[in-house]
Design an enzyme around this catalytic site. Structure first.
Site, short mmCIF file in Angstrom:
data_model
loop_
_atom_site.label_atom_id
_atom_site.label_comp_id
_atom_site.label_asym_id
_atom_site.label_seq_id
_atom_site.Cartn_x
_atom_site.Cartn_y
_atom_site.Cartn_z
N TRP A 55 -21.50 -33.43 22.20
CA TRP A 55 -20.89 -32.11 22.04
C TRP A 55 -19.58 -32.23 20.91
O TRP A 55 -18.84 -31.17 20.65
CB TRP A 55 -20.31 -31.88 23.34
CG TRP A 55 -21.65 -31.29 24.32
CD1 TRP A 55 -22.03 -31.85 25.20
CD2 TRP A 55 -22.38 -30.09 23.79
NE1 TRP A 55 -23.23 -31.12 25.48
CE2 TRP A 55 -23.57 -29.92 24.60
CE3 TRP A 55 -22.48 -29.11 22.78
CZ2 TRP A 55 -24.52 -29.04 24.65
CZ3 TRP A 55 -23.41 -28.23 22.69
CH2 TRP A 55 -24.50 -28.09 23.47
N ASP B 194 -12.74 -30.26 25.70
CA ASP B 194 -13.72 -29.41 26.04
C ASP B 194 -14.02 -29.80 27.33
O ASP B 194 -14.53 -31.09 27.79
CB ASP B 194 -14.81 -29.81 25.24
CG ASP B 194 -16.21 -29.09 25.36
OD1 ASP B 194 -16.34 -28.72 26.72
OD2 ASP B 194 -16.96 -29.28 24.61
N LYS C 291 -21.39 -24.05 34.17
CA LYS C 291 -21.80 -25.29 35.14
C LYS C 291 -21.01 -24.96 36.36
O LYS C 291 -21.32 -24.86 37.47
CB LYS C 291 -21.13 -26.45 34.55
CG LYS C 291 -21.27 -26.64 33.04
CD LYS C 291 -22.65 -26.92 32.50
CE LYS C 291 -22.67 -27.20 30.97
NZ LYS C 291 -23.74 -27.47 30.53
N1 PLP Z 1 -19.59 -28.65 25.58
C1 PLP Z 1 -20.37 -29.35 26.44
C2 PLP Z 1 -19.38 -30.46 27.14
C3 PLP Z 1 -21.35 -28.80 27.10
O1 PLP Z 1 -21.79 -29.43 28.06
C4 PLP Z 1 -22.03 -27.57 26.47
C5 PLP Z 1 -23.10 -27.03 26.81
O2 PLP Z 1 -23.76 -27.71 27.79
C6 PLP Z 1 -21.39 -27.14 25.37
C7 PLP Z 1 -20.18 -27.51 24.92
C8 PLP Z 1 -21.97 -25.88 24.60
O3 PLP Z 1 -21.91 -24.92 25.81
P1 PLP Z 1 -22.36 -23.30 25.18
O4 PLP Z 1 -23.88 -23.61 25.12
O5 PLP Z 1 -21.87 -22.64 26.12
O6 PLP Z 1 -21.99 -22.92 23.77
#
Ligand code: PLP
Length: 361
Positions: free
Chosen positions: A104, A174, A198
């Protein structure tokens, strides 16, 4: 109906509390006597305005947010903020720092490069993402206008045991896979953002908590739905928001407050994580590749020492009502996501199953 629900250890969309789903089911067709589902109510009607206002009030209460922070709900997931952050916080030609601890941060880094410069101040590639760094102001590049971290690495199962305290630039976190799971001091952050799927509610919804002095500082042309100032000024109602998802988030916040808030859930989360990690460490079949100090309390990544047993383990887990234990497609192995909604009983059942599986093989 609820007796048939299973324990879903998937990383997200993840299970939501039965208590929340029961209320949502009871109100599904007729919300507060309106004869309509929440998803059929106009976002401009008081009936829904009340939902979104309460959702923000409850979130503020849970996180002890002061007036110096704004909250906004977005449609588009956590990924949306990978684009929004540089556009909102940086002028053209400026850069931000990032501590690269998993997939991420890689995505945030790649997206950031489309608009601005990125300084990678820590790269956990060498340790195969099995640890998180201890970051201080001394680690900053000196050029970056903010520092981006992923506080819990959903895929590798690592987490900052203590969140950094950075003084020289705003810290942007994040917190998609951990927000509301442990006590944090919001004042240590410039921006916190999270996808909902989550600990908050349905996927596709995300939220951001933004320190007010960071609003509108880039002076750039920003696509309207990525513009934090516009979203804050319009109380997340610039356009039609994800109304039903916000309603579920509100129910989740109510549930959490009723349980005793973040302090109470943090204790349960520690109990759950200790139960599973202690067992893994005592076993001769399972192992956790993540350094002890950085093991995630939300996503427990583990491997079987005998890989030949992998598919048997997953099959038997499924048959026992333990769903979603497969690791991320890029990493393999196994992952038990034990977010706020996973009851202690679910983790106890998983550990009993793992013990029995080891005993039999
Ligand atoms: N950041 C983290 C830490 C994640 O675990 C996730 C997805 O699981 C994301 C970003 C991306 O999220 P989204 O799919 O809602 O864009």
């Amino acid at each position: 109906l609820f007796q048939e629900r299973i324990y879903n250890f998937g990383a997200g969309p993840a299970m939501l509390p039965n208590e929340v789903m029961e209320i949502a089911a009871a109100e599904f067709l007729n919300y507060k006597g309106s004869g309509m589902s929440v998803m059929e109510v106009s976002h401009r009607e008081p009936l829904f305005e009340d939902v979104i206002k309460k959702a923000e009030i409850l979130l503020r209460e849970l996180l002890d947010l002061g007036d110096d922070y704004s909250v906004a709900f977005f449609s588009g997931g956590a990924t949306l903020h990978f684009s929004a952050l540089p556009l909102n916080l940086l002028k053209e030609g400026e850069s931000f720092d990032i501590a690269h601890t998993g997939i991420w941060t890689k995505k945030a880094w790649e997206e950031g490069l489309k608009f601005n410069g990125v300084n990678v101040i820590h790269d956990a590639t060498e340790n195969h993402f099995t640890d998180t760094p201890v970051l201080t102001d001394a680690n900053l590049s000196g050029k970056g206008k903010y520092l981006h971290i992923t506080s819990n690495n959903t895929i590798y199962g690592s987490q900052y045991p203590e969140l950094p305290k950075i003084k020289q630039v705003p810290l942007v976190a994040d917190m998609t896979s951990e927000l509301l799971s442990r006590k944090i001091n919001v004042k240590d952050f410039g921006v916190i953002f999270a996808g909902a799927q989550k600990n908050i509610g349905p996927s596709g919804l995300s939220l951001a908590i933004i320190r007010n002095d960071l609003l509108g500082i880039s002076g750039r042309k920003i696509p309207v739905l990525l513009d934090y100032s516009v979203m804050v000024k319009n109380q997340s109602l610039y356009n039609t928001p994800s109304t039903y998802s916000i309603y579920i988030a509100k129910l989740v916040f109510e549930w959490l407050l009723k349980l005793g808030g973040i302090e109470a859930i943090e204790k349960v989360n520690e109990q759950k994580a200790n139960l599973i990690y202690d067992f893994i460490d005592s076993s001769s079949l399972y192992m956790c590749p993540v350094q002890k100090r950085s093991r995630s309390k939300m996503n427990v990544v583990f491997l079987l020492k005998d890989k030949n047993l992998d598919s048997k383990f997953l099959d038997e887990a499924e048959k026992n009502g333990l769903h979603g234990l497969g690791g991320h497609r890029l990493v393999g192995g196994f992952r038990a996501s034990i977010y706020n909604s996973m009851p202690l009983a679910g983790v106890q059942k998983l550990v009993s199953f793992m013990k029995e599986f080891e005993f039999k093989t």
